[in-house]
Design an enzyme around this catalytic site. Structure first.
Site, PDB file in Angstrom:
ATOM      1  N   CYS A   1       1.309  -1.092   0.069  1.00 58.69           N
ATOM      2  CA  CYS A   1      -0.141  -0.452   0.201  1.00 58.69           C
ATOM      3  C   CYS A   1       1.033   1.200  -0.098  1.00 58.69           C
ATOM      4  O   CYS A   1       1.518   1.876  -1.231  1.00 58.69           O
ATOM      5  CB  CYS A   1      -0.978  -0.063   1.528  1.00 58.69           C
ATOM      6  SG  CYS A   1      -2.644   1.078   1.061  1.00 58.69           S
TER       7      CYS A   1
ATOM      8  N   HIS B   1      -3.341  -5.829   1.324  1.00 54.64           N
ATOM      9  CA  HIS B   1      -3.776  -5.648   2.296  1.00 54.64           C
ATOM     10  C   HIS B   1      -3.822  -7.495   3.275  1.00 54.64           C
ATOM     11  O   HIS B   1      -4.604  -7.914   2.642  1.00 54.64           O
ATOM     12  CB  HIS B   1      -4.312  -4.422   3.592  1.00 54.64           C
ATOM     13  CG  HIS B   1      -3.307  -3.546   3.353  1.00 54.64           C
ATOM     14  ND1 HIS B   1      -2.595  -3.111   4.285  1.00 54.64           N
ATOM     15  CD2 HIS B   1      -4.054  -1.994   2.761  1.00 54.64           C
ATOM     16  CE1 HIS B   1      -2.450  -1.622   3.613  1.00 54.64           C
ATOM     17  NE2 HIS B   1      -3.336  -1.681   3.121  1.00 54.64           N
TER      18      HIS B   1
END
Length: 485
Positions: A331, A428
């Site tokens: 991310c 994630h």
């Protein structure tokens, strides 16, 4: 109307989240339909819910303890700090505003409506709602407009049990001092107390326990010995994240960024027998003997790029790659690995752009739309499937995206450098998928164990519930919850 009980603390990090998770599991094992609730949370470690929003990671764990899917109503107000003085405000799972700390108080009257609305909806569907406070009710300077502690308890008429942390010392003062500063109407909401994190024989604190009862007039519900296995549960507070004891085998270093986010990505790796995870904190150089460096998520990518450089970690990472070491950015960490991060609208701070580390031939531009959702993905290198989630702003493009890290719905996701040493992804939670984690480690020549991460977490929750059943008067706590009229 469901029974309800609120667990408040004498301060932050006294163990409220873990206690609520354990009580949730204990109530579930007693046959109750129980759900968690936290009116207001502050955390950059968020979870994506089944209904497409985001809540604090602790409430997602508590939902798991209850055996229910996480929903946005379980944490209707989530504050995600972006700077030392400002936060993004998430309301019922969606971005509501970005405000400075001093401006937040003006929002609270609006936010109480959403808090009560969410609590009411949960109460219609459960036998018991276990509520977690935030910070401490003793912060009476924040009492006006409070939605996190006594303001909520009184508005919803929910009895309170107060938790103190004896491991920090001064637990008698914590309890007596809290009673002393509370408004009488607030103090009347407290039905008793719990002493948490005792090391050694709890009977050694019997005299102190009685003194708290005498000084406060509150009933004691028990003294809970320190539960070491809580370290195996997903942590929500960055202060709680820790590496593993020294092990022989594969060594991973994760950088503890100033705005680190969604760091529970690392939890499954911590439990692997053949993996040593080192959390590299500010002021410490990245060890030269690591096999993999992970750049985790961040709530402020450009801010953490500056922070990373201030620690000299950019030099350490470059040296690691020159030695043939590998780097994974997740991310915000993925965004940092590119050539540049542009934020023309000032979404994460002052408008502008910041050079990246230049290890991936990609660039990122921040945009207002947040990508948020649960996904099924396939790892490009191994073909292993994974369950994951996306929760980010910013679009990343460039030549290295032609070598994706994974595929989602047939589209390439993430990027890999031409030399195969550096890769990034927006996914994630990928390491919670056992098959992918084993395949990923196998790509480094690491023999994965037989760990089932989901079963490991379930086992810890069961042990936690048994621990609380042994040391707390659960029957009395449930009776207190039933006292709500």
């Amino acid at each position: 109307m469901a029974r309800a009980l609120m667990v408040q603390g004498t301060g932050s990090n006294v163990g409220k989240s873990v206690l609520v998770a354990g009580l949730c599991r204990a109530a579930r094992l007693r046959g109750l339909h129980v759900v968690p609730f936290k009116p207001q949370n502050m955390s950059n470690n968020a979870a994506v819910t089944a209904d497409g929003g985001e809540i604090g990671r602790a409430q997602a764990l508590q939902a798991l303890a209850c055996g229910v899917l996480p929903l946005v109503d379980m944490n209707p107000v989530l504050l995600k700090p972006e700077t030392d003085t400002g936060s993004q405000v998430i309301v019922q799972g969606k971005r509501f505003a970005t405000v400075r700390a001093r401006e937040y108080s003006t929002l609270k009257p609006q936010l109480m409506h959403y808090v009560q609305q969410s609590f009411h909806r949960l109460s219609q569907k459960a036998d018991l709602v276990l509520v977690e406070g935030a910070g401490s009710p003793a912060e009476i300077n924040l009492r006006a407009g409070d939605i996190a502690n006594m303001g909520f308890a009184r508005a919803a008429n929910v009895p309170v049990v107060l938790v103190g942390d004896i491991d920090r010392g001064g637990v008698i003062a914590q309890m007596v001092g809290t009673r002393h500063v509370l408004d009488p109407a607030d103090e009347a909401m407290i039905g008793g107390f719990i002493v948490n994190k005792f090391r050694g024989d709890p009977a050694l604190f019997d005299d102190g326990y009685r003194m708290i009862e005498q000084q406060t007039g509150w009933r004691g519900f028990g003294t809970v010995p320190f539960f070491a296995d809580a370290a195996q549960l997903p942590a929500e507070d960055a202060l709680d994240i820790a590496g593993t004891p020294r092990k022989s085998g594969f060594k991973i270093a994760c950088l503890v960024l100033s705005r680190i986010a969604n760091f529970d990505d690392l939890d499954p790796l911590k439990l692997e027998d053949n993996v040593e995870l080192v959390m590299v904190r500010p002021g410490i150089a990245v060890p030269g003997d690591v096999d993999l460096i992970i750049l985790p998520g961040s709530k402020s990518t450009r801010g953490d790029l500056a922070f990373l450089r201030a620690q000299g970690w950019d030099v350490d990472i470059a040296a690691h790659v020159r030695r043939g070491g590998k780097v994974l950015g997740i991310c915000g960490g993925y965004q940092m690995l590119g050539r540049v991060v542009r934020d023309p609208l000032g979404i994460e701070g002052a408008a502008g752009e910041t050079p990246g580390l230049g290890l991936l031939d990609v660039e990122t531009i921040m945009k207002p739309q947040k990508r948020l959702g649960l996904v099924q993905a396939r790892h490009a290198a191994s073909g292993a499937n994974m369950q994951a989630y996306e929760i980010h702003i910013g679009q990343t493009q460039g030549p290295d995206c032609a070598r994706p890290f994974a595929s989602v719905d047939g589209r390439g996701e993430g990027a890999m450098s031409a030399n195969g040493l550096v890769f990034g992804s927006y996914l994630h939670g990928m390491f919670a998928s056992d098959a992918f984690r084993a395949a990923f480690l196998s790509g480094f020549g690491v023999q994965g164990g037989t760990l089932s991460y989901a079963l490991a977490v379930e086992s810890v929750l069961d042990r936690l519930a048994a621990h609380l059943e042994k040391h707390l008067n659960i029957d009395a706590l449930l009776a207190l919850a039933a006292s709500r009229s």
